[in-house]
Design an enzyme around this catalytic site. Sequence first.
Site, PDB file in Angstrom:
ATOM      1  CE1 TYR A  57      -3.835   2.333   0.366  1.00 43.15           C
ATOM      2  CE2 TYR A  57      -2.549   3.290   2.142  1.00 43.15           C
ATOM      3  CZ  TYR A  57      -3.618   3.354   1.271  1.00 43.15           C
ATOM      4  OH  TYR A  57      -4.442   4.438   1.289  1.00 43.15           O
ATOM      5  CE  LYS A  61      -3.080   5.297  -1.622  1.00 36.78           C
ATOM      6  NZ  LYS A  61      -4.160   5.819  -2.505  1.00 36.78           N
ATOM      7  N   PRO A  84      -3.633  12.573   3.464  1.00 39.21           N
ATOM      8  CG  PRO A  84      -5.678  11.640   2.811  1.00 39.21           C
ATOM      9  CD  PRO A  84      -4.378  12.161   2.264  1.00 39.21           C
ATOM     10  CB  VAL A  85      -3.443  10.892   9.128  1.00 40.15           C
ATOM     11  CG1 VAL A  85      -2.123  11.634   8.983  1.00 40.15           C
ATOM     12  CG2 VAL A  85      -4.499  11.823   9.714  1.00 40.15           C
ATOM     13  CB  SER A  99     -10.398   4.650   8.830  1.00 43.15           C
ATOM     14  OG  SER A  99      -9.465   4.551   7.786  1.00 43.15           O
TER      15      SER A  99
END
Length: 229
Positions: A57, A61, A84-85, A99
């Site tokens: 992942y 990115k 973003p987190v 999430s």
Amino acid sequence: MRSCVRAGTVRRVVLTSSAAAVSSRPLQGDGHVLDEESWSDVEFLRSRKNGTWVEPYPVSKVLLEKAARAFALEHGLSLVTVCPVVTVGAAPAAKVNTSVPDILSLLSGDDARVSKLELIERATGSIPMVHIDDLCRAELFLAEEEAASGRYNCGSVNTTVVELARFLAAKYPQYSVKTNRFAGLTEKPRVCISSAKLVGEGFEFMYKTLDEIYDDVVEYGRALGILPC
């Protein structure tokens, strides 16, 4: 992005990447602050090859961001990238595979998702969070802010599983949160993903604390049936 070039009318492209492109790297000790100059270590991640989602992942990115940057530079596009987190908050959906169930897992008792939270922290050094409303506002802000350029981390809270468990046990005693299951994990984050660049250019987060984030997300979790009312 090719379509944007062909159209010739697009002023700016806002790309949503992920903090996974920032935080996945070997770090020794505590007190690390990762800003927009920080990149996940692709060679380190590829060398691990343990078959979990953790490695592919963040690699994807990083490669996505760098390919987009190269394309934008070649074709004269204004590109802003948002990282973003862990993103949470209510959405117009009756079923959620995001999430939200993860950060509610300490309340719901879903051990598999609690283990996922632990995995994130062990891999990156913290559990950073941002509310979806703030992420959307940040992307609009960066689309419209003429001086915006480059990467922007987007997160309002850096926390840990231990800190979350203690916070949630005190705030929601009716859910009997287990606070003593996290051997080897510290209360304070080893790593902070900094959004100082975004804030410094004039953006203000609406959801700045765990209280503000969870007040909204717990209500959403109850509406979805993840949590009992």
